[in-house]
Design a protein around this motif. Structure first.
Motif, mmCIF file in Angstrom:
data_model
loop_
_atom_site.group_PDB
_atom_site.id
_atom_site.type_symbol
_atom_site.label_atom_id
_atom_site.label_comp_id
_atom_site.label_asym_id
_atom_site.label_seq_id
_atom_site.Cartn_x
_atom_site.Cartn_y
_atom_site.Cartn_z
ATOM 1 N N LYS A 79 0.846 -1.193 0.000
ATOM 2 C CA LYS A 79 0.000 0.000 0.000
ATOM 3 C C LYS A 79 0.870 1.227 0.000
ATOM 4 O O LYS A 79 1.758 1.384 0.841
ATOM 5 C CB LYS A 79 -0.928 -0.002 1.224
ATOM 6 N N ILE A 80 0.641 2.103 -0.956
ATOM 7 C CA ILE A 80 1.412 3.339 -1.078
ATOM 8 C C ILE A 80 0.536 4.495 -0.602
ATOM 9 O O ILE A 80 -0.566 4.705 -1.143
ATOM 10 C CB ILE A 80 1.904 3.553 -2.518
ATOM 11 N N VAL A 81 1.010 5.240 0.378
ATOM 12 C CA VAL A 81 0.257 6.367 0.938
ATOM 13 C C VAL A 81 1.048 7.647 0.708
ATOM 14 O O VAL A 81 2.256 7.703 0.994
ATOM 15 C CB VAL A 81 0.000 6.160 2.447
ATOM 16 N N TYR A 82 0.423 8.677 0.187
ATOM 17 C CA TYR A 82 1.042 9.969 -0.081
ATOM 18 C C TYR A 82 0.644 10.966 1.012
ATOM 19 O O TYR A 82 -0.548 11.079 1.356
ATOM 20 C CB TYR A 82 0.610 10.492 -1.455
ATOM 21 N N TYR A 83 1.643 11.699 1.573
ATOM 22 C CA TYR A 83 1.397 12.706 2.602
ATOM 23 C C TYR A 83 1.775 14.095 2.080
ATOM 24 O O TYR A 83 2.741 14.227 1.315
ATOM 25 C CB TYR A 83 2.223 12.410 3.865
ATOM 26 N N ASP A 84 1.023 15.032 2.508
ATOM 27 C CA ASP A 84 1.314 16.409 2.146
ATOM 28 C C ASP A 84 2.453 16.932 3.022
ATOM 29 O O ASP A 84 2.408 16.810 4.265
ATOM 30 C CB ASP A 84 0.056 17.278 2.356
ATOM 31 N N LYS A 85 3.463 17.503 2.432
ATOM 32 C CA LYS A 85 4.647 17.963 3.194
ATOM 33 C C LYS A 85 4.284 19.094 4.143
ATOM 34 O O LYS A 85 4.941 19.275 5.178
ATOM 35 C CB LYS A 85 5.727 18.438 2.237
#
Length: 311
Positions: free
Chosen positions: A303-309
């Motif tokens: 599972k790939i999760v993207y976070y806002d910097k």
């Protein structure tokens, strides 16, 4: 026995069917054209008419060509041989009986140059039985001290004896025809054992107006229908050792099974190896499938999760 080929009946029935369908289509086409066009357009100028007439003519020509009495050749039916299945072996009792039919009937004219008596061992006969059979024949031996030819009893390594010393003698004894070698005849004839069985059991009286030369026999399964070999199998022509009734169909079936084995001695072993390979490949396929799932399950379930910097 009288043979009824039914060529005329088949041709007449097929021709009546073609004509009936043609008339039906023509009536339908004519009524459709009159209702839609509203004029008196001649049926003879309709493209449908020309197409149906052409199709009917081609069909009639095909029927007359295929079912011509002078060129009619019956194709053998497909019989339910016990060894036809992918996992079915040859009937070895039938092979033994078939060799007896060949020895007592067929060997008078037909050779089997590709077979030795040792090939019978373990298939249809024991070693002692095969030795007893081969010792009945005499083969050319070594010359004696004076250079004269001698003979000796046969050995298991000897080939099946040839009934004629050469091709000329074979043709002279058979009205100019050369009896074929039967070692590979099942593989060398279209239809295999179906054709041979039909040929052996298909002798009958010729139809009317069929010209048959002297010394020839009529058989609808043979190309040209005229064959030099007369009927060979008759009820009780052979006395089976195991007491099986020696009917014509039984003898033909047994000798066809024997000839199938002679043409393909590896028949049973080939199917046995095929079964082993199928089982092995099935196991390998399952192992490969399990290994593939175990190796790729990590990647497929990742599972790939993207976070806002900025968060």
């Amino acid at each position: 026995s009288t043979c009824h080929l039914g060529g005329d009946n088949k041709m007449a029935t097929a021709w009546r069917n073609v004509v009936g369908r043609l008339k039906t289509r023509l009536r339908f086409s004519g009524s459709k054209g009159q209702s839609t066009s509203g004029n008196n357009t001649a049926l003879g100028t309709s493209p449908t008419y020309f197409g149906l007439v052409a199709a009917g003519g081609l069909g009639a020509g095909y029927l007359f060509t295929v079912l011509s009495a002078t060129e009619l050749e019956l194709h053998p039916p497909q019989y339910p041989w016990s060894h036809n299945g992918p996992f079915n072996a040859l009937d070895h009792q039938s092979i033994r009986r078939g060799y007896q039919v060949y020895k007592d009937v067929c060997s008078a004219c037909h050779s089997m140059d590709q077979l030795s008596f040792r090939n019978l061992v373990g298939v249809s006969h024991t070693e002692e039985e095969a030795k007893t059979i081969v010792e009945e024949y005499q083969y050319a031996g070594e010359n004696d001290e004076q250079g004269n030819p001698t003979t000796r009893p046969g050995k298991l390594s000897d080939r099946f004896p040839n009934p004629y010393p050469n091709e000329e003698a074979a043709r002279f004894a058979n009205n100019g025809a050369l009896p074929p070698d039967m070692s590979l005849i099942v593989l060398g004839r279209e239809g295999g054992e179906d054709y041979i069985f039909s040929l052996l059991t298909g002798y009958c009286d010729p139809p009317a107006n069929f010209e048959l030369r002297e010394g020839m026999a009529y058989n609808p399964y043979f190309p040209g229908q005229a064959i030099s070999m007369p009927q060979q199998l008759y009820p009780d022509s052979v006395t089976y050792e195991d007491g099986t009734p020696a009917t014509v169909s039984q003898m033909a079936k047994d000798v066809c099974t024997f000839l199938r084995w002679a043409s393909e001695p590896e028949h049973d072993e080939r199917k046995r190896m095929g079964m082993k390979a199928l089982i092995l490949l099935t196991g390998i396929a399952f192992i490969t499938w399990y290994w593939k799932r175990s190796r790729w399950t990590v990647l497929k379930n990742r599972k790939i999760v993207y976070y806002d910097k900025g968060s």
